[in-house]
Design a protein around this motif. Structure first.
Motif, PDB file in Angstrom:
ATOM      1  N   PRO A  98      -0.981 -43.403 -67.131  1.00 13.49           N
ATOM      2  CA  PRO A  98      -0.524 -44.623 -66.462  1.00 13.49           C
ATOM      3  C   PRO A  98      -0.784 -44.513 -64.949  1.00 13.49           C
ATOM      4  O   PRO A  98       0.033 -43.989 -64.204  1.00 13.49           O
ATOM      5  N   GLY A  99      -1.946 -44.955 -64.533  1.00 16.99           N
ATOM      6  CA  GLY A  99      -2.342 -44.868 -63.128  1.00 16.99           C
ATOM      7  C   GLY A  99      -2.609 -43.436 -62.709  1.00 16.99           C
ATOM      8  O   GLY A  99      -2.386 -42.480 -63.470  1.00 16.99           O
ATOM      9  N   ALA A 100      -3.084 -43.296 -61.465  1.00 10.13           N
ATOM     10  CA  ALA A 100      -3.232 -41.943 -60.917  1.00 10.13           C
ATOM     11  C   ALA A 100      -1.856 -41.318 -60.770  1.00 10.13           C
ATOM     12  O   ALA A 100      -1.706 -40.093 -60.822  1.00 10.13           O
ATOM     13  N   SER A 101      -0.828 -42.152 -60.620  1.00 10.37           N
ATOM     14  CA  SER A 101       0.544 -41.627 -60.505  1.00 10.37           C
ATOM     15  C   SER A 101       0.890 -40.788 -61.728  1.00 10.37           C
ATOM     16  O   SER A 101       1.452 -39.694 -61.597  1.00 10.37           O
ATOM     17  N   ASN A 129       3.900 -40.532 -52.153  1.00  5.11           N
ATOM     18  CA  ASN A 129       4.427 -40.022 -53.423  1.00  5.11           C
ATOM     19  C   ASN A 129       4.002 -38.593 -53.742  1.00  5.11           C
ATOM     20  O   ASN A 129       4.511 -38.014 -54.695  1.00  5.11           O
ATOM     21  N   HIS A 130       3.059 -38.036 -52.986  1.00  4.48           N
ATOM     22  CA  HIS A 130       2.609 -36.683 -53.350  1.00  4.48           C
ATOM     23  C   HIS A 130       3.761 -35.686 -53.373  1.00  4.48           C
ATOM     24  O   HIS A 130       3.942 -34.954 -54.342  1.00  4.48           O
ATOM     25  N   GLN A 131       4.524 -35.662 -52.287  1.00  8.68           N
ATOM     26  CA  GLN A 131       5.609 -34.663 -52.227  1.00  8.68           C
ATOM     27  C   GLN A 131       6.656 -34.875 -53.334  1.00  8.68           C
ATOM     28  O   GLN A 131       6.930 -33.942 -54.100  1.00  8.68           O
ATOM     29  N   LEU A 174      -6.416 -32.386 -52.248  1.00  9.70           N
ATOM     30  CA  LEU A 174      -7.316 -33.061 -51.299  1.00  9.70           C
ATOM     31  C   LEU A 174      -7.485 -34.523 -51.719  1.00  9.70           C
ATOM     32  O   LEU A 174      -7.465 -34.824 -52.919  1.00  9.70           O
ATOM     33  N   HIS A 175      -7.672 -35.404 -50.744  1.00  7.51           N
ATOM     34  CA  HIS A 175      -7.992 -36.793 -51.082  1.00  7.51           C
ATOM     35  C   HIS A 175      -9.516 -36.882 -51.221  1.00  7.51           C
ATOM     36  O   HIS A 175     -10.237 -36.511 -50.279  1.00  7.51           O
ATOM     37  N   GLY A 176      -9.991 -37.384 -52.347  1.00  7.80           N
ATOM     38  CA  GLY A 176     -11.431 -37.426 -52.587  1.00  7.80           C
ATOM     39  C   GLY A 176     -12.182 -38.244 -51.544  1.00  7.80           C
ATOM     40  O   GLY A 176     -13.278 -37.893 -51.114  1.00  7.80           O
ATOM     41  N   HIS A 179      -8.835 -41.390 -47.208  1.00  5.79           N
ATOM     42  CA  HIS A 179      -7.531 -40.729 -47.129  1.00  5.79           C
ATOM     43  C   HIS A 179      -6.395 -41.718 -46.851  1.00  5.79           C
ATOM     44  O   HIS A 179      -6.482 -42.537 -45.938  1.00  5.79           O
ATOM     45  N   ASN A 180      -5.364 -41.627 -47.657  1.00  7.54           N
ATOM     46  CA  ASN A 180      -4.153 -42.432 -47.475  1.00  7.54           C
ATOM     47  C   ASN A 180      -3.069 -41.531 -46.898  1.00  7.54           C
ATOM     48  O   ASN A 180      -2.713 -40.562 -47.537  1.00  7.54           O
ATOM     49  N   PRO A 181      -2.538 -41.770 -45.726  1.00 10.53           N
ATOM     50  CA  PRO A 181      -2.580 -43.014 -44.959  1.00 10.53           C
ATOM     51  C   PRO A 181      -3.544 -43.025 -43.769  1.00 10.53           C
ATOM     52  O   PRO A 181      -3.577 -44.038 -43.061  1.00 10.53           O
ATOM     53  N   VAL A 207      -8.215 -32.671 -56.636  1.00 14.33           N
ATOM     54  CA  VAL A 207      -8.675 -33.844 -55.885  1.00 14.33           C
ATOM     55  C   VAL A 207      -8.001 -35.106 -56.420  1.00 14.33           C
ATOM     56  O   VAL A 207      -8.076 -35.402 -57.611  1.00 14.33           O
ATOM     57  N   ASP A 208      -7.341 -35.817 -55.524  1.00 13.00           N
ATOM     58  CA  ASP A 208      -6.773 -37.122 -55.870  1.00 13.00           C
ATOM     59  C   ASP A 208      -7.737 -38.170 -55.321  1.00 13.00           C
ATOM     60  O   ASP A 208      -7.921 -38.275 -54.105  1.00 13.00           O
ATOM     61  N   ILE A 209      -8.375 -38.908 -56.224  1.00 13.22           N
ATOM     62  CA  ILE A 209      -9.370 -39.888 -55.769  1.00 13.22           C
ATOM     63  C   ILE A 209      -8.963 -41.274 -56.281  1.00 13.22           C
ATOM     64  O   ILE A 209      -9.190 -41.613 -57.429  1.00 13.22           O
ATOM     65  N   ALA A 210      -8.323 -42.028 -55.403  1.00 17.59           N
ATOM     66  CA  ALA A 210      -7.729 -43.312 -55.806  1.00 17.59           C
ATOM     67  C   ALA A 210      -8.521 -44.501 -55.268  1.00 17.59           C
ATOM     68  O   ALA A 210      -8.182 -45.643 -55.564  1.00 17.59           O
ATOM     69  N   TYR A 211      -9.573 -44.224 -54.483  1.00 16.42           N
ATOM     70  CA  TYR A 211     -10.280 -45.335 -53.816  1.00 16.42           C
ATOM     71  C   TYR A 211     -11.793 -45.202 -53.918  1.00 16.42           C
ATOM     72  O   TYR A 211     -12.511 -45.592 -52.989  1.00 16.42           O
ATOM     73  N   GLN A 212     -12.292 -44.659 -55.029  1.00 17.10           N
ATOM     74  CA  GLN A 212     -13.747 -44.462 -55.133  1.00 17.10           C
ATOM     75  C   GLN A 212     -14.450 -45.826 -55.043  1.00 17.10           C
ATOM     76  O   GLN A 212     -14.145 -46.741 -55.815  1.00 17.10           O
ATOM     77  N   CYS A 241      -7.772 -46.518 -61.383  1.00 18.26           N
ATOM     78  CA  CYS A 241      -8.583 -47.748 -61.478  1.00 18.26           C
ATOM     79  C   CYS A 241      -7.831 -48.910 -60.826  1.00 18.26           C
ATOM     80  O   CYS A 241      -8.247 -50.065 -60.949  1.00 18.26           O
ATOM     81  N   SER A 242      -6.711 -48.609 -60.167  1.00 19.87           N
ATOM     82  CA  SER A 242      -5.913 -49.672 -59.553  1.00 19.87           C
ATOM     83  C   SER A 242      -6.718 -50.434 -58.515  1.00 19.87           C
ATOM     84  O   SER A 242      -6.716 -51.667 -58.487  1.00 19.87           O
ATOM     85  N   LYS A 243      -7.411 -49.694 -57.642  1.00 20.07           N
ATOM     86  CA  LYS A 243      -8.064 -50.344 -56.499  1.00 20.07           C
ATOM     87  C   LYS A 243      -9.476 -50.796 -56.858  1.00 20.07           C
ATOM     88  O   LYS A 243      -9.825 -51.949 -56.649  1.00 20.07           O
ATOM     89  N   ASN A 244     -10.309 -49.867 -57.372  1.00 17.00           N
ATOM     90  CA  ASN A 244     -11.723 -50.241 -57.537  1.00 17.00           C
ATOM     91  C   ASN A 244     -11.970 -51.172 -58.723  1.00 17.00           C
ATOM     92  O   ASN A 244     -13.041 -51.785 -58.803  1.00 17.00           O
ATOM     93  N   GLU A 250      -1.853 -52.886 -64.270  1.00 15.41           N
ATOM     94  CA  GLU A 250      -2.168 -52.453 -65.644  1.00 15.41           C
ATOM     95  C   GLU A 250      -1.980 -50.954 -65.824  1.00 15.41           C
ATOM     96  O   GLU A 250      -2.088 -50.441 -66.933  1.00 15.41           O
ATOM     97  N   ARG A 251      -1.739 -50.245 -64.732  1.00 12.80           N
ATOM     98  CA  ARG A 251      -1.442 -48.806 -64.745  1.00 12.80           C
ATOM     99  C   ARG A 251      -2.524 -48.022 -65.479  1.00 12.80           C
ATOM    100  O   ARG A 251      -2.322 -47.529 -66.601  1.00 12.80           O
ATOM    101  N   THR A 252      -3.670 -47.950 -64.838  1.00  6.97           N
ATOM    102  CA  THR A 252      -4.846 -47.345 -65.462  1.00  6.97           C
ATOM    103  C   THR A 252      -5.391 -46.215 -64.592  1.00  6.97           C
ATOM    104  O   THR A 252      -5.757 -46.440 -63.435  1.00  6.97           O
TER     105      THR A 252
HETATM  106  C1  LIG Z   1      -3.840 -41.253 -52.692  1.00  4.41           C
HETATM  107  C2  LIG Z   1      -3.236 -42.015 -53.828  1.00  4.41           C
HETATM  108  N1  LIG Z   1      -3.081 -41.407 -55.003  1.00  4.41           N
HETATM  109  C3  LIG Z   1      -2.546 -42.042 -56.051  1.00  4.41           C
HETATM  110  C4  LIG Z   1      -2.120 -43.356 -55.960  1.00  4.41           C
HETATM  111  C5  LIG Z   1      -1.481 -44.005 -57.153  1.00  4.41           C
HETATM  112  O1  LIG Z   1      -2.349 -44.891 -57.784  1.00  4.41           O
HETATM  113  P1  LIG Z   1      -1.982 -45.651 -59.118  1.00  4.41           P
HETATM  114  O2  LIG Z   1      -1.702 -47.060 -58.759  1.00  4.41           O
HETATM  115  O3  LIG Z   1      -3.234 -45.547 -59.948  1.00  4.41           O
HETATM  116  O4  LIG Z   1      -0.852 -44.977 -59.760  1.00  4.41           O
HETATM  117  C6  LIG Z   1      -2.261 -44.028 -54.747  1.00  4.41           C
HETATM  118  C7  LIG Z   1      -1.795 -45.411 -54.625  1.00  4.41           C
HETATM  119  O5  LIG Z   1      -1.604 -45.974 -53.592  1.00  4.41           O
HETATM  120  C8  LIG Z   1      -2.828 -43.340 -53.651  1.00  4.41           C
HETATM  121  O6  LIG Z   1      -2.983 -43.925 -52.464  1.00  4.41           O
END
Ligand SMILES: Cc1ncc(COP(=O)(O)O)c(C=O)c1O
Length: 394
Positions: A98-101, A129-131, A174-176, A179-181, A207-212, A241-244, A250-252
């Motif tokens: 359910p999402g990258a989360s 949310n990482h921490q 690492l952010h792929g 980088h957020n924020p 690697v957390d890649i949420a914005y490919q 797949c939330s952003k791209n 849909e939590r993908t």
């Molecule tokens: C770096 C990073 N990882 C993970 C997520 C979580 O994404 P998702 O909506 O797929 O759960 C976000 C969402 O803002 C993000 O910025």
């Protein structure tokens, strides 16, 4: 029972959203919440998604359970998108989440099972949310220097001298890309160094890649990940797949594991089934079914890529517009960082008091740590934004 509970802590970004909704000022601007908006200020449903959804509506025969792994075709398409053509491709196993989360949490718990002494190293600053997610999974969280607030660039020396000290009980998150924020990405030469250090020192890269696709394009945005995939024995990836695909609700997403051997990766994935079973059991299907359709049909894939590239072009255009407008208004180049940053966000270095003043005095909503969602801006709002930034002493 309930009276014994503490009051819940408010999520700062969600609180910002409700304050924005209640604000009656016509010139108000929501640059807080991390969603892409188009020129009309809408987070659109992509046409490729609409078409795939229509096909699903017409042809889906059952809503029966899919299974613990989710959709295996989706899992393979995530491996292809992230690791296609790399040495890791054949040693990878993926699990729909359910999402990258969901992927972050499952991978966190897996790391804890593998080694309860694990410390996960998170960039300072990082995705909010990482921490909490990693702590909830039982891991110790520590921070590596990342952002230089003066130059608004990577604190390369700080980061690399911290990475140099990591060992077998450490995981480096690492952010792929994008980088957020901060909007500040790691250069390819540093990805190469990190790969070598990981092999030599024994820490695990994650690697957390949420914005490919939101930085410089689908291929360019996985360039760092590819370096790791070609050079390390083991690797974890969380993807979204939330952003791209614009599929936020849909939590993908997916968790991808690269093992020393394929069978080790498959074993680890099996353990993640158990973790998933003890929480949500199976991921929701709809978003993954849409993504699978898009990526498996050349016509839909071409349409999706074109739409994604349009989003990317809009973000780049806004960044260029900001740099030009700031240059013109100030006569200097201290805001050029907007052009150097990648993806939706830029860390501005504004203080909490300045962020407050932007909101209270001018109706501009940004996160209290100074993060601006550039992708939430309209072109015709740029001059007003610049004026207000300068008015609050930026
Ligand atoms: C770096 C990073 N990882 C993970 C997520 C979580 O994404 P998702 O909506 O797929 O759960 C976000 C969402 O803002 C993000 O910025």
């Amino acid at each position: 029972m309930f009276e014994k509970l503490d009051e819940p802590r408010l999520d700062p970004i969600i609180s910002l959203m409700s304050a924005y909704r209640e604000d009656l000022r016509a010139e108000k601007m929501d640059l807080g919440i991390g969603v892409y908006r188009n020129d009309e200020g809408i987070t659109p449903v992509m046409s490729a998604v609409k078409k795939a959804e229509q096909e699903l509506m017409d042809n889906q025969l059952s809503k029966g359970y899919v299974g613990l792994a989710g959709d295996e075709a989706f899992n393979q398409s995530m491996i292809d998108l992230l690791l296609g053509g790399t040495a890791a491709e054949m040693r990878a196993s993926a699990l729909q989440t359910p999402g990258a989360s969901g992927a972050l949490r499952l991978l966190g718990e897996l790391m804890y099972q593998a080694n309860p002494k694990t410390t996960i190293w998170v960039s300072n600053p990082s995705y909010v949310n990482h921490q909490p997610v990693m702590e909830a999974a039982g891991l110790k969280v520590a921070f590596y220097p990342y952002f230089d607030p003066v130059s608004k660039q990577l604190d390369t020396e700080g980061m690399m001298s911290c990475v140099e000290k990591l060992g077998p009980d450490d995981v480096l998150l690492l952010h792929g890309c994008c980088h957020n924020p901060t909007g500040v990405d790691i250069e390819l030469s540093h990805w190469q160094m990190i790969a070598e250090m990981s092999q030599k020192q024994g820490f695990l890269p994650f690697v957390d890649i949420a914005y490919q696709g939101f930085g410089d394009g689908l291929e360019a945005d996985r360039a760092g990940l590819k370096i790791l995939a070609d050079n390390v024995d083991e690797l974890l990836v969380a993807t979204s797949c939330s952003k791209n695909f614009g599929l936020y609700r849909e939590r993908t997403g997916a968790a991808v594991l690269v093992g020393k051997t394929k069978s080790e990766a498959v074993k680890a994935r099996g353990l993640m089934f158990e973790i998933a079973r003890a929480t949500y059991t199976m991921p929701p299907d709809h978003g993954a079914a849409v993504v699978t359709k898009i990526l498996s049909q050349p016509e839909l894939k071409t349409l999706w890529e074109a739409e994604l590239n349009q989003m990317l072009a809009r973000i780049k255009d806004l960044r260029t517009g900001l740099v030009e407008a700031f240059n013109q208004a100030t006569g200097d180049n201290r805001f050029d960082y907007f052009g150097r940053h990648r993806g939706m966000f830029s860390m501005t270095g504004l203080s909490a008091a300045q962020a407050n003043a932007l909101r209270e005095d001018h109706g501009i909503y940004i996160v209290g740590d100074g993060r601006v969602n550039v992708a939430g801006l309209q072109k015709d709002q740029i001059d007003y934004l610049v004026k207000c930034f300068l008015a609050i002493g930026a």
